[in-house]
Design an enzyme around this catalytic site. Structure first.
Site, PDB file in Angstrom:
ATOM      1  N   ARG A  41      -2.703  -9.451  -9.518  1.00 46.29           N
ATOM      2  CA  ARG A  41      -1.260  -9.601  -9.327  1.00 46.29           C
ATOM      3  C   ARG A  41      -0.515  -9.732 -10.650  1.00 46.29           C
ATOM      4  NH1 ARG A  41      -0.888 -13.518  -3.980  1.00 46.29           N
ATOM      5  NH2 ARG A  41      -0.479 -11.824  -2.511  1.00 46.29           N
ATOM      6  N   LYS A 206      -8.547 -14.491  11.918  1.00 43.94           N
ATOM      7  CA  LYS A 206      -7.872 -14.835  13.175  1.00 43.94           C
ATOM      8  C   LYS A 206      -7.151 -13.661  13.832  1.00 43.94           C
ATOM      9  CE  LYS A 206      -6.667 -19.677  12.528  1.00 43.94           C
ATOM     10  NZ  LYS A 206      -5.450 -20.458  12.195  1.00 43.94           N
ATOM     11  N   GLY A 356      -4.039  -9.650  -0.152  1.00 51.25           N
ATOM     12  CA  GLY A 356      -4.736 -10.561  -1.035  1.00 51.25           C
ATOM     13  C   GLY A 356      -6.248 -10.459  -0.922  1.00 51.25           C
ATOM     14  N   GLY A 380       0.391 -10.704   3.775  1.00 52.88           N
ATOM     15  CA  GLY A 380       1.361 -10.939   4.836  1.00 52.88           C
ATOM     16  C   GLY A 380       2.540  -9.971   4.746  1.00 52.88           C
TER      17      GLY A 380
HETATM   18  C1  3PG Z   1       0.368 -14.552  -0.652  1.00 61.85           C
HETATM   19  O1  3PG Z   1      -0.572 -14.895  -1.368  1.00 61.85           O
HETATM   20  O2  3PG Z   1       0.207 -14.177   0.512  1.00 61.85           O
HETATM   21  C2  3PG Z   1       1.750 -14.541  -1.226  1.00 61.85           C
HETATM   22  O3  3PG Z   1       1.723 -14.923  -2.572  1.00 61.85           O
HETATM   23  C3  3PG Z   1       2.649 -15.426  -0.415  1.00 61.85           C
HETATM   24  O4  3PG Z   1       2.156 -16.729  -0.412  1.00 61.85           O
HETATM   25  P1  3PG Z   1       2.418 -17.676   0.842  1.00 61.85           P
HETATM   26  O5  3PG Z   1       1.659 -17.055   1.995  1.00 61.85           O
HETATM   27  O6  3PG Z   1       1.924 -19.025   0.459  1.00 61.85           O
HETATM   28  O7  3PG Z   1       3.907 -17.649   1.108  1.00 61.85           O
END
Ligand code: 3PG
Ligand code: MG
Length: 399
Positions: A41, A206, A356, A380
């Site tokens: 990242r 999940k 991620g 996400g």
């Molecule tokens: C992630 O790692 O999914 C993003 O950096 C967002 O982080 P968060 O899910 O803690 O908001």
């Protein structure tokens, strides 16, 4: 939609101007040593930062790291990230000990043209993630005061309605960075009219996390391959016993409905690697998916499943993959993820790795990143984009 991007800002001229860049520098840290275990990242935001440095901007970078609870917490400090960012940029990065306080103000005030500062973790401030508009707004005011223009290059956080993502752009001239632009271009190819067959591989632990995206994708995809911890709830819905594997009991009926709605589209494991315990050295065997012993838990998909998934992937023209197939961090349970990832690289397809964990898996397993069409920095965020949701960070950049 009209989103101005970095080129528009550069065309205006940024020399001597303070440019506040929201980045997603939320990188994994080793629990013991605190070292950065995957700097993907950080590397992903370099094109935007380098362009600003070269154009003589005073570059003020901000990010979150982990999920601290609105107050300073040393284990979530961005300080190690400042070091790594400086190495990659080839110039020191000035680190502010707080986000909008005295240290931030003096650090930013002391920047010369073409220099870079990194502010301490945004989430050390309750205003960043507050659900209260006024509280978020008050923090956004302080943050916006540190810049003359705002660039969002934090694709991984665009699905969060947080001050730095959603409220700061309402207070400053705002632009999409190179990474955000590229991510949106790539993902819009998947939601537009993807070349077929379009095969999606989903893993992770999940079903409940992935339900919305499964619902959204099911009508569009040609094949949906399911592995990872979430496959056991589907196997249960097929009528199999899953031993002590991860199981979301309240999702079994939902999984059954999904499979009935799209007969033949969803492919599940036919064999799994079942272990005595969740441990790297646990005794384990490959067993048929309908023969998981009652005292064992599935920690990976088996070789026959990998072969079946690979066959489906070899036909694909478009692939989206999110979520590991097993506990790839443990060598004994990494073969499923590795096999599927390799099959994706071999397919003559436009392939997108979302997120991620799957992006980290690609690098941790030593796979060649350039053999994928695109590796997204957002887990996400990319899923919510494919769900067709409005992303607060993107909406805020539109005029
Ligand atoms: C992630 O790692 O999914 C993003 O950096 C967002 O982080 P968060 O899910 O803690 O908001
Ligand atoms: Mg996340």
């Amino acid at each position: 939609m009209t989103i101005r991007n970095l080129d528009d800002l550069l065309a205006e001229g940024v020399s001597g101007r303070r440019v506040l860049v929201r980045a997603d520098l939320n990188v994994p840290l080793d629990k013991q040593s605190g070292e950065i275990t995957d700097d993907g990242r950080i590397r992903a935001v370099l094109p935007t930062l380098s362009a600003l440095v070269q154009a003589g901007a005073k570059v003020v970078v901000c990010s979150h790291l982990g999920r601290p609870k609105g107050a300073p917490d040393p284990q979530f400090s961005l300080r190690p990230v400042a070091g790594r960012l400086g190495e990659l940029l080839g110039a020191p990065v000035h680190f502010a000990e707080d986000t909008v306080g005295d240290s931030a103000q003096s650090t930013v005030g002391a920047l010369a043209d073409g220099q870079v500062a990194l502010l301490e973790n945004l989430r050390f401030n309750a205003g960043e993630t507050s659900k209260d508009d006024a509280e978020r707004g008050a923090f956004a005011d302080q943050l916006a005061a540190l810049g003359d223009a705002y660039v969002d290059d934090a694709f991984g956080a665009v699905h969060r309605k947080h001050a730095s993502v959603h409220d700061v752009p309402a207070r400053l001239p705002h632009f999409a960075g190179r990474l955000v632009l590229r991510e949106v271009e790539v993902l819009s190819r998947l939601t537009g009219s993807p070349e077929r067959p379009y095969v999606v591989v989903l893993g992770g632990s999940k079903v409940s996390d992935k339900l919305a995206v499964i619902e959204a994708l099911l009508p569009t995809v040609d094949r949906l391959l399911i592995g990872g911890g979430m496959c056991f709830t589907f196997l249960k819905a097929q009528g199999h016993e899953v031993g002590t594997s991860l199981l979301e009991k309240d999702m079994v009926e939902t999984c059954r409905n999904l499979m009935e709605r799209a007969p033949g589209k969803i492919m599940l494991p036919v064999d799994v690697v079942a272990a005595d315990a969740f441990a790297p050295d646990a005794a384990h065997d490959t067993v048929p998916a309908d023969g998981i012993p009652s005292h064992r838990l599935g920690l990976d998909i088996g070789p026959e499943t990998v072969a079946g998934f690979a066959a489906a992937l070899s036909q694909a023209k478009t692939v989206f993959w999110n979520g590991p197939m097993g506990v790839f961090e443990m060598a004994a349970f990494a073969n499923g993820t590795r096999g599927v990832a390799e099959a994706i690289t071999k397919a003559d397809a436009f392939s997108v790795v979302g997120g991620g964990d799957s992006a980290a898996a690609v690098r941790a397993l030593g796979l060649d990143e350039s053999s994928f069409g695109h590796i997204s920095t957002g887990g996400g965020a990319s899923l919510e984009y494919l769900e067709g949701k409005t992303l607060p960070g993107i909406a805020a950049l539109e005029n």
